[in-house]
Scaffold this active site. Structure first.
Site, PDB file in Angstrom:
ATOM      1  N   GLU A 146     -12.418 -29.815  12.540  1.00  0.00           N
ATOM      2  CA  GLU A 146     -12.232 -29.875  11.092  1.00  0.00           C
ATOM      3  C   GLU A 146     -10.900 -29.208  10.779  1.00  0.00           C
ATOM      4  O   GLU A 146     -10.369 -28.463  11.577  1.00  0.00           O
ATOM      5  CB  GLU A 146     -13.353 -29.115  10.387  1.00  0.00           C
ATOM      6  CG  GLU A 146     -13.146 -27.590  10.303  1.00  0.00           C
ATOM      7  CD  GLU A 146     -13.197 -26.869  11.651  1.00  0.00           C
ATOM      8  OE1 GLU A 146     -13.766 -27.432  12.610  1.00  0.00           O
ATOM      9  OE2 GLU A 146     -12.654 -25.747  11.742  1.00  0.00           O
ATOM     10  N   SER A 206       0.630 -14.007  11.229  1.00  0.00           N
ATOM     11  CA  SER A 206      -0.123 -15.087  11.884  1.00  0.00           C
ATOM     12  C   SER A 206       0.586 -16.438  11.882  1.00  0.00           C
ATOM     13  O   SER A 206       0.341 -17.260  12.759  1.00  0.00           O
ATOM     14  CB  SER A 206      -1.501 -15.220  11.235  1.00  0.00           C
ATOM     15  OG  SER A 206      -1.386 -15.378   9.832  1.00  0.00           O
ATOM     16  N   LYS A 234      -2.906 -20.458  15.808  1.00  0.00           N
ATOM     17  CA  LYS A 234      -4.001 -21.385  16.118  1.00  0.00           C
ATOM     18  C   LYS A 234      -3.821 -22.112  17.446  1.00  0.00           C
ATOM     19  O   LYS A 234      -4.783 -22.459  18.105  1.00  0.00           O
ATOM     20  CB  LYS A 234      -4.181 -22.391  14.984  1.00  0.00           C
ATOM     21  CG  LYS A 234      -4.804 -21.735  13.762  1.00  0.00           C
ATOM     22  CD  LYS A 234      -5.425 -22.740  12.839  1.00  0.00           C
ATOM     23  CE  LYS A 234      -6.205 -22.045  11.731  1.00  0.00           C
ATOM     24  NZ  LYS A 234      -5.314 -21.361  10.759  1.00  0.00           N
TER      25      LYS A 234
HETATM   26  C1  LIG Z   1      -5.695 -20.636   9.675  1.00  0.00           C
HETATM   27  C2  LIG Z   1      -4.790 -19.538   9.429  1.00  0.00           C
HETATM   28  C3  LIG Z   1      -5.261 -18.237   9.124  1.00  0.00           C
HETATM   29  C4  LIG Z   1      -6.704 -17.899   8.919  1.00  0.00           C
HETATM   30  O1  LIG Z   1      -7.526 -18.025  10.023  1.00  0.00           O
HETATM   31  P1  LIG Z   1      -8.095 -16.797  10.843  1.00  0.00           P
HETATM   32  O2  LIG Z   1      -9.117 -17.420  11.709  1.00  0.00           O
HETATM   33  O3  LIG Z   1      -8.676 -15.819   9.872  1.00  0.00           O
HETATM   34  O4  LIG Z   1      -6.980 -16.211  11.599  1.00  0.00           O
HETATM   35  C5  LIG Z   1      -4.331 -17.216   8.965  1.00  0.00           C
HETATM   36  N1  LIG Z   1      -3.011 -17.454   9.081  1.00  0.00           N
HETATM   37  C6  LIG Z   1      -2.518 -18.684   9.352  1.00  0.00           C
HETATM   38  C7  LIG Z   1      -1.061 -18.864   9.450  1.00  0.00           C
HETATM   39  C8  LIG Z   1      -3.396 -19.762   9.535  1.00  0.00           C
HETATM   40  O5  LIG Z   1      -2.895 -20.976   9.804  1.00  0.00           O
END
Ligand SMILES: *Cc1c(COP(=O)(O)O)cnc(C)c1O
Length: 398
Positions: A117, A383, A95
Protein backbone atom coordinates in the site's frame (compact mmCIF):
# COMPACT_ATOMS: atom_id res chain seq x y z
CA UNK A 1 29.22 -4.38 15.80
CA UNK A 2 26.50 -2.93 17.92
CA UNK A 3 27.29 -3.76 21.51
CA UNK A 4 23.77 -2.97 22.74
CA UNK A 5 22.03 -5.35 20.43
CA UNK A 6 21.42 -7.67 23.36
CA UNK A 7 19.54 -4.89 25.11
CA UNK A 8 17.15 -4.49 22.20
CA UNK A 9 13.66 -5.63 22.94
CA UNK A 10 12.32 -8.31 20.60
CA UNK A 11 8.68 -9.39 20.51
CA UNK A 12 7.63 -12.67 22.14
CA UNK A 13 6.72 -15.65 19.97
CA UNK A 14 3.21 -14.34 19.35
CA UNK A 15 4.63 -11.01 18.31
CA UNK A 16 3.80 -9.01 21.44
CA UNK A 17 5.85 -6.18 22.86
CA UNK A 18 4.25 -6.10 26.30
CA UNK A 19 0.52 -5.72 25.58
CA UNK A 20 1.03 -4.45 22.05
CA UNK A 21 1.39 -6.07 18.65
CA UNK A 22 0.31 -9.69 18.14
CA UNK A 23 -1.53 -11.31 15.26
CA UNK A 24 -5.25 -10.61 15.11
CA UNK A 25 -5.90 -12.69 12.02
CA UNK A 26 -7.95 -15.65 10.89
CA UNK A 27 -6.36 -19.07 11.33
CA UNK A 28 -5.29 -19.64 7.71
CA UNK A 29 -3.40 -16.44 7.55
CA UNK A 30 -1.93 -16.90 11.02
CA UNK A 31 -0.25 -20.05 9.75
CA UNK A 32 1.18 -18.24 6.75
CA UNK A 33 2.42 -15.39 8.93
CA UNK A 34 4.06 -17.78 11.40
CA UNK A 35 5.70 -19.39 8.39
CA UNK A 36 7.07 -16.03 7.20
CA UNK A 37 8.26 -15.30 10.75
CA UNK A 38 10.19 -18.57 10.93
CA UNK A 39 11.69 -18.16 7.45
CA UNK A 40 12.67 -14.61 8.26
CA UNK A 41 14.37 -15.58 11.52
CA UNK A 42 16.46 -18.11 9.59
CA UNK A 43 17.25 -15.87 6.63
CA UNK A 44 18.15 -12.77 8.64
CA UNK A 45 21.35 -14.45 9.84
CA UNK A 46 22.14 -16.20 6.56
CA UNK A 47 25.49 -15.16 5.15
CA UNK A 48 24.47 -15.07 1.46
CA UNK A 49 21.38 -13.06 2.27
CA UNK A 50 23.35 -10.50 4.27
CA UNK A 51 26.16 -10.32 1.72
CA UNK A 52 23.65 -9.50 -1.00
CA UNK A 53 21.73 -7.02 1.15
CA UNK A 54 24.86 -5.27 2.38
CA UNK A 55 26.24 -5.03 -1.15
CA UNK A 56 23.02 -3.34 -2.27
CA UNK A 57 22.80 -1.05 0.74
CA UNK A 58 26.29 0.19 -0.01
CA UNK A 59 26.35 0.36 -3.79
CA UNK A 60 22.70 0.83 -4.69
CA UNK A 61 21.28 2.84 -1.79
CA UNK A 62 24.51 4.71 -1.04
CA UNK A 63 24.93 3.71 2.62
CA UNK A 64 26.23 4.56 5.09
CA UNK A 65 24.28 7.81 5.08
CA UNK A 66 26.41 10.45 6.81
CA UNK A 67 25.86 12.17 10.14
CA UNK A 68 26.18 15.89 9.45
CA UNK A 69 26.81 18.60 12.03
CA UNK A 70 24.35 21.39 11.23
CA UNK A 71 26.66 24.22 12.14
CA UNK A 72 24.49 27.18 11.16
CA UNK A 73 21.35 25.86 12.80
CA UNK A 74 23.34 24.96 15.91
CA UNK A 75 24.86 28.41 16.19
CA UNK A 76 21.51 30.09 15.78
CA UNK A 77 19.86 28.06 18.56
CA UNK A 78 22.77 27.72 20.98
CA UNK A 79 23.03 23.96 20.88
CA UNK A 80 24.61 21.25 18.74
CA UNK A 81 22.29 19.69 16.18
CA UNK A 82 23.42 16.70 14.10
CA UNK A 83 21.45 15.21 11.21
CA UNK A 84 21.43 11.56 10.18
CA UNK A 85 21.08 12.01 6.43
CA UNK A 86 18.56 9.36 5.34
CA UNK A 87 17.42 11.99 2.83
CA UNK A 88 20.49 11.14 0.77
CA UNK A 89 19.45 7.53 0.16
CA UNK A 90 18.40 6.35 -3.32
CA UNK A 91 14.68 7.22 -3.72
CA UNK A 92 15.03 9.97 -1.12
CA UNK A 93 14.13 8.45 2.25
CA UNK A 94 14.68 5.64 4.72
CA UNK A 95 11.95 3.48 3.18
CA UNK A 96 14.34 1.88 0.69
CA UNK A 97 16.12 0.18 3.64
CA UNK A 98 13.19 -2.09 4.41
CA UNK A 99 11.80 -2.22 0.87
CA UNK A 100 15.02 -3.81 -0.36
CA UNK A 101 15.06 -6.19 2.60
CA UNK A 102 11.44 -7.20 2.00
CA UNK A 103 12.00 -7.71 -1.74
CA UNK A 104 15.09 -9.82 -1.12
CA UNK A 105 13.13 -11.82 1.44
CA UNK A 106 10.34 -12.33 -1.14
CA UNK A 107 12.87 -13.62 -3.63
CA UNK A 108 14.41 -16.03 -1.11
CA UNK A 109 10.93 -17.30 -0.20
CA UNK A 110 10.28 -18.01 -3.88
CA UNK A 111 7.48 -15.44 -4.18
CA UNK A 112 6.78 -13.87 -7.56
CA UNK A 113 4.96 -10.72 -6.57
CA UNK A 114 5.12 -7.92 -4.03
CA UNK A 115 1.90 -6.32 -2.83
CA UNK A 116 2.06 -3.02 -0.96
CA UNK A 117 0.00 0.00 0.00
CA UNK A 118 1.09 3.58 -0.19
CA UNK A 119 -0.18 6.91 1.12
CA UNK A 120 1.89 9.73 -0.31
CA UNK A 121 3.56 7.27 -2.67
CA UNK A 122 6.93 7.11 -0.94
CA UNK A 123 6.61 3.50 0.15
CA UNK A 124 5.11 2.68 -3.24
CA UNK A 125 8.09 4.15 -5.08
CA UNK A 126 10.60 2.40 -2.79
CA UNK A 127 8.77 -0.92 -3.21
CA UNK A 128 8.43 -0.54 -6.98
CA UNK A 129 12.16 0.25 -7.11
CA UNK A 130 13.10 -2.86 -5.13
CA UNK A 131 10.71 -5.01 -7.20
CA UNK A 132 12.24 -3.75 -10.45
CA UNK A 133 15.70 -4.56 -9.15
CA UNK A 134 14.73 -8.07 -8.01
CA UNK A 135 12.64 -8.90 -11.08
CA UNK A 136 9.41 -9.28 -9.11
CA UNK A 137 6.01 -8.07 -10.23
CA UNK A 138 4.50 -5.38 -8.05
CA UNK A 139 0.95 -4.27 -7.18
CA UNK A 140 0.63 -0.99 -5.31
CA UNK A 141 -2.70 -0.05 -3.71
CA UNK A 142 -3.30 3.66 -3.41
CA UNK A 143 -6.34 5.74 -2.46
CA UNK A 144 -7.99 7.71 -5.25
CA UNK A 145 -7.49 10.99 -3.36
CA UNK A 146 -3.78 10.31 -2.84
CA UNK A 147 -3.39 9.38 -6.53
CA UNK A 148 -4.72 12.82 -7.49
CA UNK A 149 -2.49 14.55 -4.92
CA UNK A 150 0.74 12.69 -5.63
CA UNK A 151 0.99 12.49 -9.40
CA UNK A 152 4.81 12.50 -9.67
CA UNK A 153 5.07 9.44 -7.42
CA UNK A 154 2.30 7.65 -9.31
CA UNK A 155 4.14 8.34 -12.57
CA UNK A 156 7.40 7.04 -11.06
CA UNK A 157 5.78 3.79 -9.91
CA UNK A 158 4.40 3.25 -13.41
CA UNK A 159 7.77 3.97 -15.04
CA UNK A 160 9.32 1.43 -12.64
CA UNK A 161 6.89 -1.18 -13.94
CA UNK A 162 4.46 -1.41 -11.01
CA UNK A 163 0.67 -1.74 -11.32
CA UNK A 164 -0.94 1.08 -9.39
CA UNK A 165 -4.39 0.01 -8.22
CA UNK A 166 -6.86 2.77 -7.38
CA UNK A 167 -8.69 2.32 -4.06
CA UNK A 168 -12.14 3.88 -4.12
CA UNK A 169 -13.59 2.78 -0.77
CA UNK A 170 -14.16 4.90 2.35
CA UNK A 171 -12.06 8.06 2.59
CA UNK A 172 -9.97 6.84 -0.37
CA UNK A 173 -6.63 7.35 1.44
CA UNK A 174 -4.01 5.31 3.30
CA UNK A 175 -6.16 3.30 5.70
CA UNK A 176 -8.38 2.02 2.88
CA UNK A 177 -5.31 1.30 0.75
CA UNK A 178 -3.97 -0.96 3.54
CA UNK A 179 -7.42 -2.62 3.84
CA UNK A 180 -7.51 -3.46 0.14
CA UNK A 181 -3.87 -4.48 -0.17
CA UNK A 182 -4.48 -6.82 2.74
CA UNK A 183 -7.54 -8.44 1.18
CA UNK A 184 -5.66 -8.85 -2.11
CA UNK A 185 -2.88 -10.52 -0.19
CA UNK A 186 -5.36 -12.93 1.45
CA UNK A 187 -6.17 -14.23 -2.04
CA UNK A 188 -2.59 -14.37 -3.30
CA UNK A 189 -0.50 -15.25 -0.28
CA UNK A 190 0.87 -18.44 -1.81
CA UNK A 191 2.67 -16.57 -4.59
CA UNK A 192 2.98 -13.05 -3.21
CA UNK A 193 4.38 -11.28 -0.18
CA UNK A 194 2.89 -8.25 1.47
CA UNK A 195 5.58 -5.62 1.94
CA UNK A 196 4.17 -3.32 4.58
CA UNK A 197 5.40 0.28 4.72
CA UNK A 198 6.25 0.66 8.39
CA UNK A 199 6.64 -1.17 11.71
CA UNK A 200 2.92 -1.89 11.80
CA UNK A 201 0.56 -4.75 10.91
CA UNK A 202 0.45 -8.24 12.36
CA UNK A 203 3.55 -10.08 13.58
CA UNK A 204 6.08 -10.61 12.03
CA UNK A 205 5.88 -7.40 9.95
CA UNK A 206 6.86 -4.95 12.70
CA UNK A 207 9.81 -7.17 13.60
CA UNK A 208 10.92 -7.52 9.95
CA UNK A 209 10.73 -3.82 9.12
CA UNK A 210 12.46 -2.94 12.40
CA UNK A 211 15.27 -5.36 11.60
CA UNK A 212 15.94 -3.72 8.23
CA UNK A 213 15.66 -0.16 9.59
CA UNK A 214 17.96 -0.75 12.56
CA UNK A 215 20.91 -0.07 10.30
CA UNK A 216 20.15 3.65 10.80
CA UNK A 217 20.86 3.48 14.53
CA UNK A 218 23.82 1.13 14.21
CA UNK A 219 25.53 3.48 11.78
CA UNK A 220 24.51 6.64 13.63
CA UNK A 221 25.86 5.54 17.01
CA UNK A 222 29.25 4.69 15.56
CA UNK A 223 29.39 7.83 13.40
CA UNK A 224 28.41 10.03 16.31
CA UNK A 225 31.13 8.53 18.51
CA UNK A 226 33.69 9.03 15.76
CA UNK A 227 32.65 12.64 15.28
CA UNK A 228 32.35 13.77 18.89
CA UNK A 229 33.93 11.09 21.10
CA UNK A 230 30.71 10.94 23.02
CA UNK A 231 27.07 9.97 22.63
CA UNK A 232 24.25 12.44 21.94
CA UNK A 233 22.18 13.77 24.85
CA UNK A 234 19.07 13.02 22.88
CA UNK A 235 17.88 11.43 19.66
CA UNK A 236 14.77 12.68 17.84
CA UNK A 237 12.74 11.28 14.97
CA UNK A 238 9.27 11.76 13.54
CA UNK A 239 6.71 9.01 14.12
CA UNK A 240 4.15 7.97 11.55
CA UNK A 241 3.98 4.19 11.72
CA UNK A 242 7.32 4.43 13.47
CA UNK A 243 9.94 2.80 11.22
CA UNK A 244 12.57 5.54 10.86
CA UNK A 245 12.30 6.37 14.56
CA UNK A 246 12.59 2.75 15.73
CA UNK A 247 15.52 2.37 13.32
CA UNK A 248 17.51 5.15 14.92
CA UNK A 249 16.29 4.47 18.52
CA UNK A 250 17.53 0.89 18.35
CA UNK A 251 21.12 2.08 18.14
CA UNK A 252 20.74 3.81 21.51
CA UNK A 253 18.22 1.76 23.51
CA UNK A 254 20.94 0.38 25.73
CA UNK A 255 22.47 3.80 26.39
CA UNK A 256 20.42 4.86 29.38
CA UNK A 257 21.68 8.43 29.33
CA UNK A 258 20.58 9.03 25.77
CA UNK A 259 17.04 10.42 25.80
CA UNK A 260 14.79 9.29 22.96
CA UNK A 261 12.04 11.51 21.56
CA UNK A 262 9.41 10.36 19.09
CA UNK A 263 7.77 13.36 17.45
CA UNK A 264 4.12 12.85 16.57
CA UNK A 265 2.12 15.08 14.18
CA UNK A 266 -0.32 17.37 15.99
CA UNK A 267 -1.75 18.48 12.64
CA UNK A 268 -4.30 21.25 13.16
CA UNK A 269 -4.86 20.58 16.86
CA UNK A 270 -5.71 18.33 19.77
CA UNK A 271 -9.19 17.24 18.70
CA UNK A 272 -9.62 13.71 17.41
CA UNK A 273 -9.69 13.96 13.62
CA UNK A 274 -7.35 16.95 13.53
CA UNK A 275 -4.07 15.13 14.20
CA UNK A 276 -2.28 11.81 13.83
CA UNK A 277 -0.62 11.65 17.26
CA UNK A 278 -1.57 8.06 18.06
CA UNK A 279 0.48 7.60 21.22
CA UNK A 280 -0.42 11.01 22.63
CA UNK A 281 -4.17 10.86 21.94
CA UNK A 282 -4.90 7.22 21.10
CA UNK A 283 -6.45 4.46 23.21
CA UNK A 284 -5.62 0.76 23.06
CA UNK A 285 -7.30 -0.80 20.05
CA UNK A 286 -6.83 -3.09 17.07
CA UNK A 287 -6.17 -2.05 13.48
CA UNK A 288 -4.84 -4.08 10.54
CA UNK A 289 -4.25 -7.19 12.64
CA UNK A 290 -2.30 -5.73 15.57
CA UNK A 291 -2.88 -3.97 18.87
CA UNK A 292 -1.58 -0.47 19.45
CA UNK A 293 -2.45 3.03 20.61
CA UNK A 294 -5.14 3.92 18.13
CA UNK A 295 -6.99 7.15 17.37
CA UNK A 296 -10.68 6.47 18.02
CA UNK A 297 -13.85 8.51 18.22
CA UNK A 298 -16.20 8.45 21.23
CA UNK A 299 -17.86 5.30 19.90
CA UNK A 300 -14.59 3.43 19.58
CA UNK A 301 -14.52 3.68 15.78
CA UNK A 302 -11.16 4.26 14.16
CA UNK A 303 -10.81 8.00 13.72
CA UNK A 304 -9.54 9.84 10.70
CA UNK A 305 -5.86 10.71 11.01
CA UNK A 306 -4.62 14.01 9.68
CA UNK A 307 -1.22 15.68 9.24
CA UNK A 308 0.24 18.13 6.74
CA UNK A 309 2.76 15.32 6.09
CA UNK A 310 0.88 12.51 4.34
CA UNK A 311 3.56 10.02 5.36
CA UNK A 312 2.56 10.52 9.00
CA UNK A 313 -1.22 10.29 8.83
CA UNK A 314 -1.90 6.78 10.06
CA UNK A 315 -4.34 6.32 12.98
CA UNK A 316 -2.23 3.56 14.60
CA UNK A 317 1.45 3.25 15.47
CA UNK A 318 4.05 0.49 15.77
CA UNK A 319 3.64 -1.77 18.81
CA UNK A 320 7.20 -1.34 20.02
CA UNK A 321 6.69 2.42 20.34
CA UNK A 322 3.61 1.78 22.48
CA UNK A 323 5.77 -0.43 24.65
CA UNK A 324 8.71 1.99 24.86
CA UNK A 325 6.22 4.69 25.83
CA UNK A 326 4.75 2.48 28.55
CA UNK A 327 8.24 1.66 29.86
CA UNK A 328 9.15 5.34 29.75
CA UNK A 329 12.27 4.55 27.71
CA UNK A 330 11.17 6.88 24.92
CA UNK A 331 9.09 10.05 25.25
CA UNK A 332 6.47 11.02 22.69
CA UNK A 333 5.91 14.69 21.97
CA UNK A 334 4.01 16.63 19.32
CA UNK A 335 4.63 19.27 16.68
CA UNK A 336 1.82 20.89 14.69
CA UNK A 337 1.51 21.64 10.96
CA UNK A 338 2.63 25.24 11.30
CA UNK A 339 5.72 24.39 13.36
CA UNK A 340 6.67 21.69 10.85
CA UNK A 341 6.23 24.07 7.94
CA UNK A 342 8.38 26.70 9.67
CA UNK A 343 11.09 24.10 10.29
CA UNK A 344 10.91 23.07 6.63
CA UNK A 345 11.96 26.60 5.65
CA UNK A 346 14.34 27.07 8.56
CA UNK A 347 16.47 24.04 7.63
CA UNK A 348 16.30 24.95 3.94
CA UNK A 349 17.46 28.52 4.55
CA UNK A 350 20.09 27.91 7.25
CA UNK A 351 21.66 24.69 5.95
CA UNK A 352 20.64 24.37 2.30
CA UNK A 353 18.86 21.10 3.02
CA UNK A 354 15.19 20.82 2.03
CA UNK A 355 13.66 18.22 4.36
CA UNK A 356 10.56 16.11 3.83
CA UNK A 357 7.53 17.52 5.67
CA UNK A 358 7.58 14.36 7.79
CA UNK A 359 11.20 14.91 8.83
CA UNK A 360 10.47 18.61 9.39
CA UNK A 361 8.49 17.55 12.48
CA UNK A 362 11.68 16.17 14.06
CA UNK A 363 13.65 19.28 13.07
CA UNK A 364 10.92 21.48 14.59
CA UNK A 365 11.10 19.64 17.88
CA UNK A 366 14.90 19.90 17.94
CA UNK A 367 14.57 23.68 17.56
CA UNK A 368 11.90 23.86 20.27
CA UNK A 369 14.01 21.71 22.58
CA UNK A 370 17.15 23.74 21.92
CA UNK A 371 15.37 26.93 22.98
CA UNK A 372 14.81 25.43 26.44
CA UNK A 373 17.93 23.27 26.72
CA UNK A 374 21.12 25.04 25.65
CA UNK A 375 24.44 23.31 24.92
CA UNK A 376 23.07 19.86 24.26
CA UNK A 377 24.04 17.41 21.57
CA UNK A 378 20.92 16.55 19.61
CA UNK A 379 20.84 13.89 16.90
CA UNK A 380 17.90 14.23 14.51
CA UNK A 381 16.96 11.54 12.04
CA UNK A 382 16.34 13.34 8.76
CA UNK A 383 14.14 10.59 7.34
CA UNK A 384 13.73 12.01 3.84
CA UNK A 385 14.16 14.87 1.40
CA UNK A 386 11.54 17.45 0.52
CA UNK A 387 11.45 17.31 -3.28
CA UNK A 388 8.07 15.60 -3.19
CA UNK A 389 6.61 18.39 -1.00
CA UNK A 390 7.69 21.48 -2.87
CA UNK A 391 4.55 22.13 -4.94
CA UNK A 392 2.34 21.52 -1.95
CA UNK A 393 4.37 23.74 0.39
CA UNK A 394 4.36 26.63 -2.07
CA UNK A 395 0.56 26.45 -2.22
CA UNK A 396 0.36 26.62 1.60
CA UNK A 397 2.21 29.90 1.90
CA UNK A 398 0.47 31.79 -0.91
C1 LIG B 1 6.92 7.40 5.25
C2 LIG B 1 7.77 8.42 5.82
C3 LIG B 1 7.79 8.67 7.21
C4 LIG B 1 6.88 8.01 8.20
O1 LIG B 1 7.05 6.64 8.36
P1 LIG B 1 7.73 5.98 9.63
O2 LIG B 1 7.40 4.55 9.47
O3 LIG B 1 7.11 6.58 10.85
O4 LIG B 1 9.17 6.26 9.56
C5 LIG B 1 8.69 9.62 7.70
N1 LIG B 1 9.50 10.29 6.86
C6 LIG B 1 9.49 10.10 5.53
C7 LIG B 1 10.41 10.89 4.68
C8 LIG B 1 8.63 9.15 4.97
O5 LIG B 1 8.63 8.96 3.64
Amino acid sequence: MNTNLKLNILPDKEGFFGNYGGQFLDENLKKEFQNIAEEFLKIKDDKDFNDELNYLLKNYVGRPSPVYFAKNLSKKYGTEIFLKREDLNHTGAHKINHSLGEALLAKKLGKKKIIAETGAGQHGVATATAAALMGLSCDIYMGEIDIQKEKPNVDKMKILGANVITVKSGKRTLKEAVDEAFSAYLKEYKTAIYAIGSVVGPHPFPMIVEHFQSIIGREAREQFLNLTNTLPDCVMACVGGGSNSIGIFNGFLGDENVKLYGVEPLGKGEKIGENAASITYGKDGIIHGFKCKLLQDDNGNIANAYSIASGLDYPGVGPKHCYLNQLGRAKYVTVNDKEALDAFFELSKTEGIIPALESSHAVAYAIKYAKENQNKKILVNLSGRGDKDIDFVLKQIK
